[in-house]
Design a protein around this motif. Structure first.
Motif, short mmCIF file in Angstrom:
data_model
loop_
_atom_site.label_atom_id
_atom_site.label_comp_id
_atom_site.label_asym_id
_atom_site.label_seq_id
_atom_site.Cartn_x
_atom_site.Cartn_y
_atom_site.Cartn_z
N ASP A 128 0.84 -1.21 0.00
CA ASP A 128 0.00 0.00 0.00
C ASP A 128 0.87 1.25 0.00
OD1 ASP A 128 -2.33 -1.55 0.14
OD2 ASP A 128 -2.49 -1.37 2.32
N GLU B 12 -9.12 6.03 -0.59
CA GLU B 12 -7.96 5.47 0.10
C GLU B 12 -6.68 6.21 -0.27
OE1 GLU B 12 -7.70 1.27 -0.51
OE2 GLU B 12 -8.99 0.85 1.23
N ARG B 13 -6.50 6.53 -1.54
CA ARG B 13 -5.28 7.22 -1.94
C ARG B 13 -5.15 8.55 -1.23
NH1 ARG B 13 -4.15 9.92 -7.90
NH2 ARG B 13 -1.94 10.43 -7.59
N ARG C 194 -4.50 8.12 2.63
CA ARG C 194 -3.13 7.73 2.94
C ARG C 194 -2.18 8.90 2.74
NH1 ARG C 194 -3.86 1.92 -0.19
NH2 ARG C 194 -5.03 0.91 1.51
N CYS D 124 -1.71 1.57 7.86
CA CYS D 124 -2.52 0.77 6.93
C CYS D 124 -2.73 -0.65 7.47
CB CYS D 124 -1.83 0.71 5.56
SG CYS D 124 -1.82 2.28 4.65
#
Length: 301
Positions: A39, A213-214, A217, A292
């Motif tokens: 990830d 999610e991108r 993060r 994560c």
């Protein structure tokens, strides 16, 4: 460093290494650590860090180097989870971590891709293994409490260990000592306060606000860069380099972070600045991967 492997007898029947439901869950903890490291690798733009887009500030590694490392490490994290479930002494965890480093360096032809991640995620996998062996639900508080209760004294002693600095950790420790920073060892002895009080809440908070999610993060990474005593940055750029890296991260967040139409473009500009200065926040990358992992495994019983 020759550590002695020994298993404490607190939970002799906690785990059956050759099978059983708990053994499968322990393997799942370890596999989730490898997925979490993927990830982190796949995220872009990450200031100064390696991704599938480019090599960031690194001339000696690329995404393929990281993938070879991940393949080499695929068994070490499940082993550490099993050791935690069996009540292993810290010396056993340390021995497994050193063996994992050797496999990493063999796979990458001597390039350090994941040394800090082996240390951080390895301890977390061991802590999670101990939690599962008790039959408790995995959560941030349980992980931290177990880490301190089972290995806190050993981690504190390791952080203040006298004598020559091991070559494999010399750069980060030397930078921490020179500039009065808190390196990975003391951070672990405190049960990773930046991870659990900054990175993980930032990741979860961004997801709750509807970020993909991108973006979530990326937000968590910038919030970590803004506060972490990242000895990778200090080693590469001195204290001035560390403070320079923190300023644009803080500015990015103050302007609204990823929750703006220009968020990704601004992150790309920070990335270009880090690359031009050869700065790489490897410690923050480790915290992101760990967050994560926690996000993925929490709730497991």
């Amino acid at each position: 460093m020759n550590a002695t492997v020994g298993l404490a007898a607190r939970r002799p029947d906690a785990v059956a290494p050759d099978g059983g439901e708990i053994a499968a869950r322990l393997r799942g903890l370890g596999r989730a650590a490898v997925v979490a490291l993927y990830d982190e690798l796949a995220l872009a733009p990450k200031p100064g860090l390696v991704s599938f887009v480019d090599s960031g500030s690194h001339g000696d590694m690329n995404a393929q180097t990281f993938l070879r490392s991940l393949f080499a490490l695929r068994h070490c994290f499940p082993r550490l989870a099993h050791l935690g479930a069996a009540g292993a002494a810290f010396s056993a965890l340390e021995t497994e971590g050193i063996a994992a480093e050797a496999r990493m360096l063999l796979a990458t032809r001597g390039v350090n891709t994941h040394r800090g991640a082996i240390f951080c995620l390895g301890l977390l996998c061991a802590s999670a293994g101990a939690v599962l062996a008790r039959g408790d639900r995995l959560g941030a508080d349980a992980l931290r409490q177990t880490l301190i209760a089972d290995w806190g004294d050993a981690l504190s002693a390791r952080a203040h260990r006298a004598g020559p600095t091991p070559a494999r950790t010399a750069h980060g420790i030397a930078a921490a000592q020179r500039f009065g920073l808190r390196s990975a060892g003391p951070e672990a002895a405190l049960a990773f306060p930046v991870l659990f009080e900054t990175t993980l809440p930032a990741l979860r908070g961004a997801l709750r606000r509807g970020a993909a999610e991108r973006q979530a993060r990326l937000q968590a990474l910038f919030e970590t860069i803004a506060v972490l005593d990242d000895t990778n940055l200090a080693h590469r750029g001195g204290l001035a380099g560390l403070r320079h890296a923190q300023r644009p991260a803080q500015g990015f967040l103050a302007a609204g972070g990823v929750f703006r139409a220009v968020g990704l473009a601004d992150a790309e500009a920070v990335h270009a600045d880090f690359v031009a200065r050869r700065l790489s926040p490897g410690g923050a990358a480790d915290m992101l991967a760990a967050a994560c992992w926690v996000q993925r495994v929490c709730g497991m019983r």
